[in-house]
Structures are given as C-alpha cells and as structure tokens.
Design a protein around this motif. Structure first.
Motif, PDB file in Angstrom:
ATOM      1  N   UNK A 244       0.804  -1.236   0.000  1.00 41.71           N
ATOM      2  CA  UNK A 244       0.000   0.000   0.000  1.00 41.71           C
ATOM      3  C   UNK A 244       0.829   1.274   0.000  1.00 41.71           C
ATOM      4  N   UNK A 245       2.134   1.151   0.214  1.00 35.75           N
ATOM      5  CA  UNK A 245       2.994   2.341   0.192  1.00 35.75           C
ATOM      6  C   UNK A 245       3.711   2.408  -1.140  1.00 35.75           C
ATOM      7  N   UNK A 246       3.394   3.368  -1.984  1.00 33.81           N
ATOM      8  CA  UNK A 246       4.049   3.464  -3.298  1.00 33.81           C
ATOM      9  C   UNK A 246       5.566   3.575  -3.152  1.00 33.81           C
ATOM     10  N   UNK A 247       6.279   2.901  -4.035  1.00 33.96           N
ATOM     11  CA  UNK A 247       7.743   2.888  -3.962  1.00 33.96           C
ATOM     12  C   UNK A 247       8.343   4.262  -4.217  1.00 33.96           C
ATOM     13  N   UNK A 248       7.568   5.165  -4.805  1.00 40.12           N
ATOM     14  CA  UNK A 248       8.083   6.504  -5.106  1.00 40.12           C
ATOM     15  C   UNK A 248       8.204   7.369  -3.839  1.00 40.12           C
ATOM     16  N   UNK A 249       7.550   6.961  -2.737  1.00 40.28           N
ATOM     17  CA  UNK A 249       7.571   7.771  -1.518  1.00 40.28           C
ATOM     18  C   UNK A 249       8.793   7.450  -0.669  1.00 40.28           C
ATOM     19  N   UNK A 250       9.364   8.486  -0.048  1.00 44.80           N
ATOM     20  CA  UNK A 250      10.453   8.255   0.890  1.00 44.80           C
ATOM     21  C   UNK A 250       9.883   7.971   2.276  1.00 44.80           C
ATOM     22  N   UNK A 251      10.771   7.737   3.261  1.00 47.79           N
ATOM     23  CA  UNK A 251      10.317   7.359   4.603  1.00 47.79           C
ATOM     24  C   UNK A 251       9.454   8.445   5.240  1.00 47.79           C
ATOM     25  N   UNK A 252       9.825   9.686   5.049  1.00 45.80           N
ATOM     26  CA  UNK A 252       9.054  10.787   5.627  1.00 45.80           C
ATOM     27  C   UNK A 252       7.662  10.858   5.007  1.00 45.80           C
ATOM     28  N   UNK A 253       7.570  10.700   3.704  1.00 43.37           N
ATOM     29  CA  UNK A 253       6.273  10.764   3.023  1.00 43.37           C
ATOM     30  C   UNK A 253       5.416   9.546   3.327  1.00 43.37           C
ATOM     31  N   UNK A 254       6.058   8.417   3.537  1.00 46.31           N
ATOM     32  CA  UNK A 254       5.320   7.160   3.738  1.00 46.31           C
ATOM     33  C   UNK A 254       4.485   7.163   5.010  1.00 46.31           C
TER      34      UNK A 254
END
Length: 333
Positions: A15-25
C-alpha cells in the motif's frame, strides 16, 4: 480496463508506493479495495468477488507487505483454508480457489513438459492424459503429441475442488523461440511471450486469462525462430474484438517469410474491421485467422507484423484513445 486479480496478487500488494520516501510514507494510514458493480448481478456475486481477497488485503494492511512472498503466501493459504469453516457457517458465497489446479508448459533441452500444481500443501493430484489410466502426479509430464489432460485434487483420500482439464496442441511453434518488439501491457501480460506458442488457447469467453496477451496502442512485431529450416504450410491465430471495452482487432496482419535461399517475401492478410459489417463477428473473439494456408515455405523463422487498430473513432467507447490489441495462440503446422 483492469486485469484479473488473483488472490496472490492481492497478498503481494504494497500500500505504500515505492516513489515515496520514509518521511512521506508515514502519511499512508491504510488501504482500500474497490469493487465496481456495473457487471455484478446480485449480492452472492459481490461476496464471491470480495472473499477471500479481503483477507489478503487485511493481512497486508495490518502486518505490512510480505518481505518473502514465496514463503509467506503458502502460510497465508494454510490459514485461509482453516478460515473457510467460518465462511461456511456464515453462509458466505466465497471463491474457493485453494483446491484448484494450475497447469504450466515447461521447456527443457528441446522437450516440452506439463507441470501441475495446487496452492495448498499436503494434497495429491491425480491425472490422466488422453483418457489413459489415472496416475498420481509426481513430476512434470512429457508432452510429445496433442494431449488432453484431466486432473483432480485429493485431500485425505477424498476428492476436493473442481475438475481440471487442459488441451495442448503440439504444433511446430511449441519448441521454437519467440521474441517481441514490445512487451505486453503489465495488466495483461498473462503467461508472457511464451503463451503465444505454448500450445494452449485462451478462453473463448474472456481475455483476462494467462493465454491472451494485451497491448495498448502498440504496433506489434513477433519473431518466431525455429533454429533450423522448417517446412511450414499453416500459420493461424485469433484476436479479441470488443469495441465496448476499447479492444479492436487489427485490420491486417503481415507476415515476412524467409526462405532457405536467403530471399524473403511479405504477405498481408485482412482480419476484421468494424466497417466491414461482417455478420459473423460479434463482441468477443474473432475465429481463427489463416495467415498462411496450403502454401509450403522452408525457412528458419517467420515474422508477424500486427499494426495496432489506431485511435478509436468518434461515436465509440473510448473515442480519441489508443485501442487495445489482444492476441491468442499462434499455431504453426
């Protein structure tokens, strides 16, 4: 358009897109699954589409995506199998695919084998080939001729699940090598390029199985290499045609035919255009198209050129968008 979504694909969802970094996730709080009901007839069908897929999605969102799918998924299935008793008690019309059989063509050192698997552990598969004696499956089956395979799953000595059958047409392309100028669309990649020459035809009723391959807007070029000069007098295939779903069969197919002496020629075969008003064509697959029939050639490979239908015209579903091309088995005799 969406492809068939089997239980394993739901379980593999992140459910967490690979394009997001840890902060965005950290802003991803959960997930949801939508069921579009324009083709759903009643509540029983809704339940069949949702269960047990909802169990897979729930586990992914509660525990996070699997880090080792091939190990985690069988463990998940063993728990789903136990949970089915609760579904039965609640009279839920769930889809029970746990006792289904999947068949796959394997190729090794110029030979063709057929592999049978079932997703849950501790089961036996019994099979017969061409109505011969039933045997317990233990290893991939050698295929050297046209074959009709029937199989069943047994649990603790009792037959469970649905009957399985598959027909394999052993044609000259089945041991050849195939290459495509473009890959199929990921949503309709099915069994990959090998599905076009594995001897197994796709469904007559739907294009979302693993035998049909879908291409969105691409001009397709297929090269089939036999390795050595091969006598060929028949090449056939078929396409899906469903304008209401943006799927349009190509108007023509071209085939480049190399000969032993180094020369080539190109033939063009009309298929079907909606403008033809062909009364034999309905929404669904187009019957087998003979690309080459009764004309012997002798070469080491053939090339099929399949131009995309193009932009969907005004007045039709998807007007202004690129059309889809869906192609099934290429049979070479």
């Amino acid at each position: 358009m969406d492809g068939f979504i089997p239980l394993k694909k739901v379980y593999s969802f992140n459910p967490i897109p690979k394009e997001l970094n840890a902060e965005e996730s950290k802003y991803i709080l959960g997930a949801q699954a939508n069921l579009w009901t324009e083709y759903i007839q009643n509540e029983n069908q809704v339940e069949y589409m949702v269960f047990p897929r909802i169990l897979a999605l729930s586990e992914v969102t509660w525990n996070g995506p699997s880090q080792n799918l091939e190990n985690d998924y069988p463990d998940f299935l063993s728990r789903v199998e136990n949970f089915m008793e609760r579904f039965d008690a609640l009279e839920v019309n769930y889809a029970n695919h746990l006792y289904e059989i999947e068949g796959n063509i394997l190729k090794e050192e110029g030979k063709v084998f057929y592999e049978l698997t079932t997703p849950t552990k501790g089961k036996e598969i019994h099979y017969s080939i061409n109505n011969a004696k039933t045997e317990v499956y233990s290893k991939p089956i050698l295929i050297e001729e046209n074959a009709k395979i029937k199989a069943h799953v047994f649990k603790n000595g009792e037959k469970v699940g649905s009957d399985f059958s598959e027909e394999i047409k052993y044609h000259k392309g089945i041991t050849a090598k195939i290459s495509l100028n473009v890959p199929p669309n990921p949503a309709y990649a099915g069994g990959g390029k090998e599905a076009l020459i594995n001897g197994i035809s796709g469904s007559d009723k739907r294009y979302g199985d693993k035998e049909w391959l879908g291409f969105w807007g691409d001009n397709l070029e297929i090269t089939i290499d036999f390795g050595t000069p091969t006598d060929i007098n028949s090449v056939t295939t078929r396409f899906y045609n469903a304008p209401g779903q943006w799927i349009h069969a190509p108007k023509i197919i071209k085939m480049i035919r190399p000969f032993v002496d180094g020369t080539t020629d190109t033939i063009s075969i009309p298929t079907f255009s909606p403008d033809d008003n062909n009364e034999n064509i309905i929404e669904g697959y187009i019957p087998i198209i003979p690309i080459l029939a009764g004309k012997m050639i002798d070469g080491s490979k053939i090339v099929l050129i399949i131009p995309n239908y193009g932009i969907i015209p005004e007045g039709q579903q998807g007007a202004g968008n690129k059309a889809w091309t869906f192609i099934d088995e290429i049979i070479i005799e």
